[in-house]
Design a protein around this motif. Structure first.
Motif, PDB file in Angstrom:
ATOM      1  N   ILE A  26       0.845  -1.190   0.000  1.00 57.22           N
ATOM      2  CA  ILE A  26       0.000   0.000   0.000  1.00 57.22           C
ATOM      3  C   ILE A  26       0.881   1.240   0.000  1.00 57.22           C
ATOM      4  O   ILE A  26       1.408   1.642   1.053  1.00 57.22           O
ATOM      5  CB  ILE A  26      -0.965  -0.001   1.201  1.00 57.22           C
ATOM      6  CG1 ILE A  26      -1.864  -1.229   1.130  1.00 57.22           C
ATOM      7  CG2 ILE A  26      -1.786   1.283   1.238  1.00 57.22           C
ATOM      8  CD1 ILE A  26      -2.875  -1.326   2.228  1.00 57.22           C
ATOM      9  N   GLN A  27       1.045   1.800  -1.168  1.00 58.38           N
ATOM     10  CA  GLN A  27       1.870   2.996  -1.346  1.00 58.38           C
ATOM     11  C   GLN A  27       1.006   4.069  -2.000  1.00 58.38           C
ATOM     12  O   GLN A  27       0.614   3.936  -3.161  1.00 58.38           O
ATOM     13  CB  GLN A  27       3.089   2.683  -2.220  1.00 58.38           C
ATOM     14  CG  GLN A  27       4.001   1.610  -1.638  1.00 58.38           C
ATOM     15  CD  GLN A  27       4.624   2.020  -0.307  1.00 58.38           C
ATOM     16  OE1 GLN A  27       4.894   3.195  -0.086  1.00 58.38           O
ATOM     17  NE2 GLN A  27       4.829   1.053   0.581  1.00 58.38           N
ATOM     18  N   PRO A  28       0.699   5.141  -1.284  1.00 56.40           N
ATOM     19  CA  PRO A  28      -0.175   6.180  -1.848  1.00 56.40           C
ATOM     20  C   PRO A  28       0.515   6.933  -2.970  1.00 56.40           C
ATOM     21  O   PRO A  28       1.748   7.017  -3.011  1.00 56.40           O
ATOM     22  CB  PRO A  28      -0.442   7.097  -0.650  1.00 56.40           C
ATOM     23  CG  PRO A  28       0.722   6.894   0.247  1.00 56.40           C
ATOM     24  CD  PRO A  28       1.133   5.464   0.078  1.00 56.40           C
ATOM     25  N   PRO A  29      -0.242   7.501  -3.899  1.00 52.30           N
ATOM     26  CA  PRO A  29       0.332   8.160  -5.070  1.00 52.30           C
ATOM     27  C   PRO A  29       0.781   9.592  -4.774  1.00 52.30           C
ATOM     28  O   PRO A  29       0.555  10.128  -3.692  1.00 52.30           O
ATOM     29  CB  PRO A  29      -0.844   8.164  -6.041  1.00 52.30           C
ATOM     30  CG  PRO A  29      -2.049   8.256  -5.146  1.00 52.30           C
ATOM     31  CD  PRO A  29      -1.706   7.468  -3.917  1.00 52.30           C
ATOM     32  N   VAL A  30       1.418  10.179  -5.754  1.00 55.63           N
ATOM     33  CA  VAL A  30       1.716  11.615  -5.732  1.00 55.63           C
ATOM     34  C   VAL A  30       0.446  12.343  -6.173  1.00 55.63           C
ATOM     35  O   VAL A  30      -0.201  11.949  -7.146  1.00 55.63           O
ATOM     36  CB  VAL A  30       2.891  11.948  -6.683  1.00 55.63           C
ATOM     37  CG1 VAL A  30       3.100  13.452  -6.790  1.00 55.63           C
ATOM     38  CG2 VAL A  30       4.160  11.243  -6.203  1.00 55.63           C
ATOM     39  N   LEU A  31       0.082  13.380  -5.470  1.00 59.38           N
ATOM     40  CA  LEU A  31      -1.186  14.059  -5.708  1.00 59.38           C
ATOM     41  C   LEU A  31      -1.286  14.600  -7.138  1.00 59.38           C
ATOM     42  O   LEU A  31      -2.357  14.574  -7.744  1.00 59.38           O
ATOM     43  CB  LEU A  31      -1.365  15.204  -4.702  1.00 59.38           C
ATOM     44  CG  LEU A  31      -2.805  15.603  -4.359  1.00 59.38           C
ATOM     45  CD1 LEU A  31      -3.597  14.407  -3.866  1.00 59.38           C
ATOM     46  CD2 LEU A  31      -2.810  16.703  -3.306  1.00 59.38           C
ATOM     47  N   ARG A  32      -0.162  15.054  -7.692  1.00 63.16           N
ATOM     48  CA  ARG A  32      -0.196  15.610  -9.050  1.00 63.16           C
ATOM     49  C   ARG A  32      -0.531  14.539 -10.086  1.00 63.16           C
ATOM     50  O   ARG A  32      -1.027  14.847 -11.177  1.00 63.16           O
ATOM     51  CB  ARG A  32       1.144  16.263  -9.378  1.00 63.16           C
ATOM     52  CG  ARG A  32       1.094  17.182 -10.601  1.00 63.16           C
ATOM     53  CD  ARG A  32       2.430  17.846 -10.862  1.00 63.16           C
ATOM     54  NE  ARG A  32       2.817  18.788  -9.835  1.00 63.16           N
ATOM     55  CZ  ARG A  32       2.352  20.042  -9.718  1.00 63.16           C
ATOM     56  NH1 ARG A  32       1.459  20.477 -10.587  1.00 63.16           N
ATOM     57  NH2 ARG A  32       2.785  20.831  -8.757  1.00 63.16           N
ATOM     58  N   ASP A  33      -0.280  13.273  -9.770  1.00 61.48           N
ATOM     59  CA  ASP A  33      -0.599  12.172 -10.692  1.00 61.48           C
ATOM     60  C   ASP A  33      -2.074  11.796 -10.653  1.00 61.48           C
ATOM     61  O   ASP A  33      -2.559  11.093 -11.546  1.00 61.48           O
ATOM     62  CB  ASP A  33       0.237  10.930 -10.350  1.00 61.48           C
ATOM     63  CG  ASP A  33       1.726  11.163 -10.546  1.00 61.48           C
ATOM     64  OD1 ASP A  33       2.072  12.081 -11.320  1.00 61.48           O
ATOM     65  OD2 ASP A  33       2.526  10.445  -9.912  1.00 61.48           O
ATOM     66  N   VAL A  34      -2.761  12.255  -9.630  1.00 67.55           N
ATOM     67  CA  VAL A  34      -4.166  11.887  -9.447  1.00 67.55           C
ATOM     68  C   VAL A  34      -5.116  12.994  -9.898  1.00 67.55           C
ATOM     69  O   VAL A  34      -6.148  12.730 -10.518  1.00 67.55           O
ATOM     70  CB  VAL A  34      -4.448  11.542  -7.964  1.00 67.55           C
ATOM     71  CG1 VAL A  34      -5.923  11.211  -7.743  1.00 67.55           C
ATOM     72  CG2 VAL A  34      -3.565  10.390  -7.506  1.00 67.55           C
ATOM     73  N   LEU A  35      -4.759  14.246  -9.598  1.00 67.59           N
ATOM     74  CA  LEU A  35      -5.658  15.372  -9.828  1.00 67.59           C
ATOM     75  C   LEU A  35      -5.217  16.215 -11.019  1.00 67.59           C
ATOM     76  O   LEU A  35      -4.022  16.298 -11.349  1.00 67.59           O
ATOM     77  CB  LEU A  35      -5.720  16.251  -8.576  1.00 67.59           C
ATOM     78  CG  LEU A  35      -6.125  15.539  -7.273  1.00 67.59           C
ATOM     79  CD1 LEU A  35      -6.110  16.523  -6.120  1.00 67.59           C
ATOM     80  CD2 LEU A  35      -7.488  14.888  -7.405  1.00 67.59           C
ATOM     81  N   SER A  36      -6.184  16.859 -11.631  1.00 62.60           N
ATOM     82  CA  SER A  36      -5.901  17.754 -12.751  1.00 62.60           C
ATOM     83  C   SER A  36      -5.262  19.047 -12.253  1.00 62.60           C
ATOM     84  O   SER A  36      -5.342  19.391 -11.064  1.00 62.60           O
ATOM     85  CB  SER A  36      -7.199  18.074 -13.499  1.00 62.60           C
ATOM     86  OG  SER A  36      -8.074  18.817 -12.650  1.00 62.60           O
ATOM     87  N   SER A  37      -4.651  19.797 -13.170  1.00 61.93           N
ATOM     88  CA  SER A  37      -4.027  21.070 -12.814  1.00 61.93           C
ATOM     89  C   SER A  37      -5.059  22.047 -12.271  1.00 61.93           C
ATOM     90  O   SER A  37      -4.791  22.813 -11.336  1.00 61.93           O
ATOM     91  CB  SER A  37      -3.326  21.668 -14.038  1.00 61.93           C
ATOM     92  OG  SER A  37      -2.303  20.804 -14.492  1.00 61.93           O
ATOM     93  N   ALA A  38      -6.264  22.029 -12.871  1.00 65.55           N
ATOM     94  CA  ALA A  38      -7.329  22.927 -12.409  1.00 65.55           C
ATOM     95  C   ALA A  38      -7.719  22.612 -10.967  1.00 65.55           C
ATOM     96  O   ALA A  38      -7.952  23.517 -10.152  1.00 65.55           O
ATOM     97  CB  ALA A  38      -8.534  22.806 -13.330  1.00 65.55           C
TER      98      ALA A  38
END
Length: 387
Positions: free
Chosen positions: A252-264
């Protein structure tokens, strides 16, 4: 000689078939058979049958009680007590657990008795994780429910009352807050929401459990669930509890937020929270693993989180119910066509506002492509053999 042997074999087959039919009928009607046998053999039981008939004649003028047999562990006990209260209210009966019940060690239960009510009649719940409407219209008499009665529908109409009833003992509640603060207090102070992840492995990995239909949630499910939660609650921290914390640390390794959410979306988070540094968007989302070897400590942590990610089982289910937040659960449980699958109605077991998730769409597509490839290879081999 041959004809004589054939006749004997035919006679044996007839007797075997007759015994099989009789055995099947006795099994199907086993509760009636047990009742009849006890009525003729047990004087006390027979007097209770007469007392029950008097109840019916009196139209429930005497107070009637309903209790439940003890099964399983903490999550099962919570389901049993909660469902019992709802069933009792629907029937106008008085619910109780015995004072010796281990659930009393954790919660300040008010519906308790030191001794069982007299003349308890058994009512059986044949489908543990489904809603049985007949439970809301019990027979007349003091009743003991034998089974798990694990459906939120039994107590949905008394939820506010139930939350007041299920209060943890004060010293335990105080300890839980202290423990929670030690794990994620500084994250909460920074404004992060706490999302729990409960991972049950242990017993569900055993071959005998799998034969019944139990299974564990795979790594891909937790990846999908974390991404899903972060899209709803991007400024969060994950708190993991498990009976196999080593597996969790590896998988269980959480992602980098920028890889999950859009720039907006990231820009909006920044504008809504000016104190947040943009650098956190390029960092791995914080994750905290429980170090406790106590199941109650882990349960206490689950209760205090804002939102919940479940794997399988009733332990995490109740942790999420107490937390009251947004909940996602693993849709791959139980295994299709299994005994547990037959006993489970997901609409009855999981509240309607909880969200079912499986593995990510990309993983599902990869599995499908791999299956298509294997089928193609198999067909090619068959063609070669025929040629």
């Amino acid at each position: 000689m041959m004809r004589h042997v054939q006749k004997r074999l035919l006679l044996v087959l007839k007797f075997s078939l007759a015994f099989a039919v009789i055995g099947y009928l006795l099994w199907v009607n086993r509760h009636l058979v047990m009742h009849t046998a006890k009525f003729f053999v047990d004087d006390i039981y027979r007097s209770c049958v007469y007392q029950r008939r008097n109840y019916e004649l009196e139209e429930k003028s005497s107070p009637l009680y309903v209790t439940k047999e003890r099964h399983g562990r903490l999550g099962n006990w919570l389901f049993g007590y909660s469902s019992l209260l709802g069933i009792a209210k629907a029937n106008g009966y008085i619910p109780y657990f015995l004072r010796s019940h281990p659930l009393n060690n954790h919660f300040q239960l008010s519906k308790i008795r030191s001794y069982p009510a007299e003349c308890l009649f058994d009512v059986y719940d044949e489908q543990p994780c489904s809603y049985t409407p007949e439970m809301m219209n019990l027979p007349t008499g003091n009743i003991s429910i034998d089974g798990y009665i694990q459906s939120w529908k039994y107590f949905r109409f008394i939820e506010n009352e139930l939350r007041q009833e299920l209060k943890v003992h004060p010293h335990m509640a105080q300890y839980a807050k202290k423990l929670f603060n030690e794990y994620v207090g500084h994250h909460v102070a920074a404004g992060r929401l706490v999302i729990s992840i409960h991972v049950r492995r242990g017993d569900v990995l055993k071959p005998e459990a799998r034969k019944l239909g139990f299974c564990h949630a795979p790594k891909e499910y937790f990846d999908n669930a974390m991404n899903y939660m972060l899209k709803l609650f991007p400024y969060s921290v994950f708190l993991v509890t498990s009976d196999d914390i080593s597996w969790c640390r590896e998988n269980i390794q959480p992602p980098v937020l920028r890889d999950v959410l859009s720039s907006a979306k990231l820009s909006k988070i920044k504008s809504d929270n000016p104190k947040i540094k943009s650098s956190i968007f390029d960092e791995t989302v914080p994750i905290v693993f429980s170090k406790s070897h106590s199941s109650w400590d882990d349960f206490s942590l689950l209760m205090l989180c804002n939102h919940s990610i479940l794997s399988v089982g009733t332990f995490g289910w109740w942790g999420a119910w107490f937390a009251r937040g947004h909940v996602v659960y693993y849709d791959g449980f139980p295994l299709p066509g299994s005994k547990v699958d037959y006993e489970t109605d997901k609409e009855d077991f999981f509240p309607s506002d909880w969200v079912a998730l499986s593995v990510s769409a990309s993983v599902q597509s990869w599995h499908l492509l791999w299956l298509v490839f294997l089928c193609a290879m198999w067909n090619a081999l068959l063609f070669c053999k025929v040629s």
